[in-house]
Design an enzyme around this catalytic site. Structure first.
Site, mmCIF file in Angstrom:
data_model
loop_
_atom_site.group_PDB
_atom_site.id
_atom_site.type_symbol
_atom_site.label_atom_id
_atom_site.label_comp_id
_atom_site.label_asym_id
_atom_site.label_seq_id
_atom_site.Cartn_x
_atom_site.Cartn_y
_atom_site.Cartn_z
ATOM 1 C CD GLU A 60 -2.863 -1.401 2.084
ATOM 2 O OE1 GLU A 60 -2.974 -0.298 3.120
ATOM 3 O OE2 GLU A 60 -3.538 -2.241 2.229
ATOM 4 C CG ASN A 93 1.801 6.683 10.104
ATOM 5 O OD1 ASN A 93 2.169 5.641 10.871
ATOM 6 N ND2 ASN A 93 0.840 7.591 10.163
ATOM 7 C CG HIS A 145 -15.001 -7.822 6.977
ATOM 8 N ND1 HIS A 145 -14.685 -7.135 8.066
ATOM 9 C CD2 HIS A 145 -14.149 -7.804 6.120
ATOM 10 C CE1 HIS A 145 -13.556 -6.403 7.971
ATOM 11 N NE2 HIS A 145 -13.295 -6.980 6.887
ATOM 12 C CG HIS A 146 -13.880 -14.152 7.793
ATOM 13 N ND1 HIS A 146 -14.024 -15.377 7.108
ATOM 14 C CD2 HIS A 146 -15.244 -14.100 8.584
ATOM 15 C CE1 HIS A 146 -15.022 -16.107 7.407
ATOM 16 N NE2 HIS A 146 -15.804 -15.512 8.152
ATOM 17 C CD GLU A 147 -8.739 -7.110 9.798
ATOM 18 O OE1 GLU A 147 -8.964 -6.387 8.665
ATOM 19 O OE2 GLU A 147 -7.628 -7.542 9.796
ATOM 20 C CG HIS A 197 -8.983 -5.777 1.514
ATOM 21 N ND1 HIS A 197 -9.275 -4.493 1.416
ATOM 22 C CD2 HIS A 197 -9.692 -6.290 0.645
ATOM 23 C CE1 HIS A 197 -10.253 -3.848 0.444
ATOM 24 N NE2 HIS A 197 -10.571 -5.283 0.132
ATOM 25 C CD GLU A 198 -5.302 -5.143 4.953
ATOM 26 O OE1 GLU A 198 -5.802 -4.097 4.400
ATOM 27 O OE2 GLU A 198 -6.008 -6.104 5.401
ATOM 28 C CD GLU A 217 -6.333 -2.793 0.798
ATOM 29 O OE1 GLU A 217 -6.945 -2.016 1.098
ATOM 30 O OE2 GLU A 217 -5.774 -3.682 1.517
ATOM 31 C CD GLU A 259 -7.820 0.605 3.405
ATOM 32 O OE1 GLU A 259 -8.904 0.096 3.078
ATOM 33 O OE2 GLU A 259 -6.892 0.284 3.379
HETATM 34 C C1 NOJ Z 1 -8.254 -2.814 5.802
HETATM 35 C C2 NOJ Z 1 -9.022 -2.948 4.465
HETATM 36 O O1 NOJ Z 1 -8.305 -2.721 3.547
HETATM 37 C C3 NOJ Z 1 -10.237 -2.083 4.795
HETATM 38 O O2 NOJ Z 1 -11.170 -2.184 3.609
HETATM 39 C C4 NOJ Z 1 -10.981 -2.819 6.048
HETATM 40 O O3 NOJ Z 1 -12.108 -1.931 6.188
HETATM 41 C C5 NOJ Z 1 -10.215 -2.679 7.353
HETATM 42 N N1 NOJ Z 1 -8.932 -3.107 7.056
HETATM 43 C C6 NOJ Z 1 -11.020 -3.297 8.337
HETATM 44 O O4 NOJ Z 1 -10.864 -4.818 8.151
HETATM 45 CA CA CA Z 2 -5.770 -1.972 3.321
#
Ligand code: NOJ
Ligand code: CA
Length: 709
Positions: A180, A201, A419-421, A489-490, A508, A514
């Site tokens: 990113e 950062n 969604h799975h963070e 993502h990431e 992503e 974002e």
């Molecule tokens: C980073 C992701 O790119 C973003 O889309 C998401 O909202 C946040 N993490 C939280 O999971």
């Molecule tokens: Ca991100």
């Protein structure tokens, strides 16, 4: 499938070439159109090397290949060619969804078997295969099964790309933990990846060398366009390219781990990912290239009709704007997340809010709704070392009724996107996957957006090392068992694996929308996406989340804005390819703007054909895509900080058909900063003989829907 293979095998017994001087190229193979030539040989010290020419000019000069191990001697010299063969192949295939339906896969393969000449170890063997297409070259190492060598602990791979010109280069640093970053445009000789360290950062970042991440794209003085990347990254580390600014040389530098002296551990036999060079005379041809997907294996999942490409809305942008939050205000009591009465009232993923998105989506031909922040744990998702065990991916917050929301969505023909963070707590996610995907299956959810924010746990691993490559790939393979498609993502970079596992739908892996909501540096500049289209997008689909209508959002964050015009936000639905495409803004901002919203309502997400009508890397690009099923066309064009006029020729349309064209373009006073909302919308009839001049404002764009009459 192999029926189309043209059997043309040239078996060369080359034992006689032992100790050949570097003059006298022994092996050569051409692309079908004969424009690209690969030469291969070993030099007097038995070091293997290759040379790539394009239209009779050397573009990759003598570049050595080799491997270094922690448990064996290096394999980079003392080698002889034992056998080689050249074959042509034609293996066309179809994408279940994609930028196009039919993919041509035709080229020449050159396979070389090398053997150690006189080693004290048993004579080890190494194979190198080149595949030469009209749009570029891929090559990879293969370690065949052999006596006395069962496991390779790779310390580093020594693959070189020795370039012949100081190209204008579009690059991001070779960060082992994240992609990113904003792109830099410099000469190859001026790349300075470490200059990013003080300005970075991010939740995780590690830039150990003057190296770049791939795809890295270059433009030469005479219009040659090159892009370096990799294909089929499986059970291996991601490759960054170390830059020798003096000698204009790129060298592979694999992502490592702090926990092992080696960077890759594999049992024999195995193949490395393909190292790729896309070669074109112009920028549009880079986007039209299929090299990366072609170098991957065919679909291993079989029928994947349980997933359909879709547009989606969701509980997302409002959190990035700070209007609502992912967390609810729970506390951990005796190891359990508990509602102790401290809810702050800002929680975004409530049943009511999600129903509002469902209603809006159902009314506007949008099939999905993403819900972030629905599950317990967000009070502790970043900024803590001990992130294992925080999320369980099955327990909703008290104000989110999963049963109610999913049945409401179903009744309206809308699908909830899970969604799975993971917060990069990989062991928790790995343990929970079966349970988490089974829950999705129970509720009829077929897509998950996953996230890997933060430093990887276990400590010492990086997002792009072998450990994580396996995490990402295994998650997708497991998800497929539950008919779940994955948008990470990431992530690890895209390398065309979507051909093999079509449920890897998008990802992503770039500075997404974002950053415009909160980045301290003011967000993505107008040149960002005209660079991304010719760099990151060559790797595969992007979940960029376009469609912000409230571009200045002063009521939420005064110091940030989206740095494009409204017309460009519409264009992105066509320019950026993804089978999941978000309409990212808040419902009220769409409802206040029904006319531009019509484009999002109409635009397709799955294409039979894509044509890149114009483009220059970093400046502008226009893409036309034909929707599968309807035959309608959609066109999107974007520019950087400069205004431009494009002449668009509609000769790609079907002849003898009239299309009702709706044109959404920058208004006369539009400007990404001063007047981003100035948009002009008009309706006219067009056909395949039509031509139109379209003005794009600074940071602007245009979008056209062409519906058959
Ligand atoms: C980073 C992701 O790119 C973003 O889309 C998401 O909202 C946040 N993490 C939280 O999971
Ligand atoms: Ca991100």
């Amino acid at each position: 499938m192999k029926a189309s293979l043209i059997a043309f095998v040239l078996c060369l017994c080359l034992l006689s070439c032992k100790n050949t001087k570097t003059e006298g190229i022994i092996l050569e193979a051409y692309s079908p159109d004969k424009n690209i030539k690969v030469d291969f040989n070993v030099d007097t010290e038995g070091k293997p090397f290759y040379v790539v020419s394009y239209k009779n000019e050397i573009i990759v000069d003598t570049s050595y290949l080799g491997m270094e191990f922690t448990n064996a001697n290096a394999l980079k010299s003392g080698l002889v060619i034992e056998e080689a063969n050249i074959q042509t192949f034609k293996d066309d295939w179809e994408m279940p969804w994609g930028e196009k339906l039919k993919v041509e896969n035709q080229g020449t393969s050159l396979k070389i078997r090398l053997k150690e000449n006189d080693s004290i170890e048993a004579q080890r063997k190494l194979e190198i295969t080149f595949k030469i297409y009209n749009d570029g070259v891929g090559f990879r190492y293969h370690f065949p099964e052999q006596n006395n060598w069962t496991e390779a602990l790779i310390k580093d791979e020594h693959t070189e790309f020795n370039l012949t010109e100081d190209y204008k280069t579009f690059w991001i640093p070779g960060d082992w933990d994240i992609y990113e970053h904003l792109y830099s445009t410099t000469k190859l000789s001026e790349i300075d990846a470490k200059s990013y360290i003080p300005k970075t950062n991010l939740a995780q970042t590690y830039i150990p060398e003057n190296a770049v991440n791939t795809p890295v794209t270059m433009v030469g003085m005479n219009g040659l366009h090159l892009s370096f990347h990799e294909a089929a990254l499986v059970d291996y580390s991601g490759m960054t390219l170390k830059v020798d600014t003096m000698n204009l040389n790129l060298k592979s530098n694999l992502v490592g781990s702090e926990n092992t002296a080696y960077k890759v551990k594999r049992s024999l036999p195995f193949s490395t990912p393909w190292r790729t060079i896309q070669i074109a005379d112009n920028a549009p041809d880079l986007i039209e290239s299929d090299l990366i997907v072609n170098l991957n294996e065919p679909n291993k999942l079989g029928d994947v009709s349980w997933f359909t490409p879709m547009k989606y809305t969701g509980v997302w942008w409002e959190m990035h704007l700070g209007k609502s939050s992912w967390d609810y205000g729970m506390e951990m009591v005796d190891g359990k997340w508990t509602d102790t009465g401290k809810a702050h009232g800002k929680h975004g993923a409530t049943t009511e809010n999600v129903k509002n998105f469902i209603d809006f989506s159902a009314r506007n031909n949008i099939k999905g709704v993403l819900v972030e922040g629905w599950n317990t744990g967000w009070e502790r998702w970043i900024g803590f070392e001990d992130r294992e065990g925080v999320f369980d991916f099955v327990t909703p917050y008290p104000d989110y009724d999963l049963d109610e929301v999913t049945s409401y969505a179903k009744a309206k023909g809308v699908e909830i996107i899970m969604h799975h963070e993971t917060s990069a707590a990989t062991q928790t996610y790995e343990k929970q996957q079966d349970t988490a995907y089974a829950l999705m299956q129970q509720y009829g959810m077929h897509a998950v957006k996953s996230g890997y924010v933060g430093k990887i746990i276990p400590k010492g691993e990086y997002h792009h090392g072998q450990y994580m490559v396996n995490q990402y790939n295994n998650a997708a393979i497991k998800a497929a068992e539950y008919e779940v498609a994955v948008n990470a993502h990431e992530p690890i970079k895209a390398t065309g694996l979507r051909r093999t596992y079509p449920n890897i739908i998008s990802r992503e892996g770039l500075r997404g929308q974002e950053f415009n909501a909160w980045a301290g540096d003011g967000g993505n500049p107008p040149e960002h996406l005209p660079i991304v289209a010719f760099t990151r997008m060559l790797a595969g689909p992007i979940d960029f989340t376009p469609g912000i209508f409230n571009i200045k959002f002063d009521e939420y964050r005064k110091d940030n804005q989206v740095n494009t015009t409204l017309a460009q936000q519409l264009a992105l639905y066509v320019v950026i390819y993804s089978p999941v495409q978000m309409a990212a803004d808040l419902v009220k901002h769409y409802e206040a703007n029904p006319e531009p919203l019509q484009f999002i309502k109409d635009v397709g997400v799955d294409w039979e054909e894509s044509k890149v009508l114009n483009g220059e890397v970093g400046d502008y690009v226009t893409i036309a895509r034909k929707e599968r099923g309807t035959g309608n066309w959609f066109v999107g064009g974007i520019t950087d900080e400069n205004s431009r006029t494009f002449e668009i020729n509609f000769d790609f349309l079907e002849t003898d058909v009239t299309y009702e064209a709706k044109i959404y373009k920058d208004g006369d006073n539009a400007h990404w900063n001063n007047n981003p909302l100035d948009i002009s919308i008009e309706k006219i009839d067009l056909n395949s003989t039509s031509k139109l001049n379209i003005d794009l404002a600074e940071g602007g764009g245009f979008a056209i829907s062409l519906i058959k009459r």
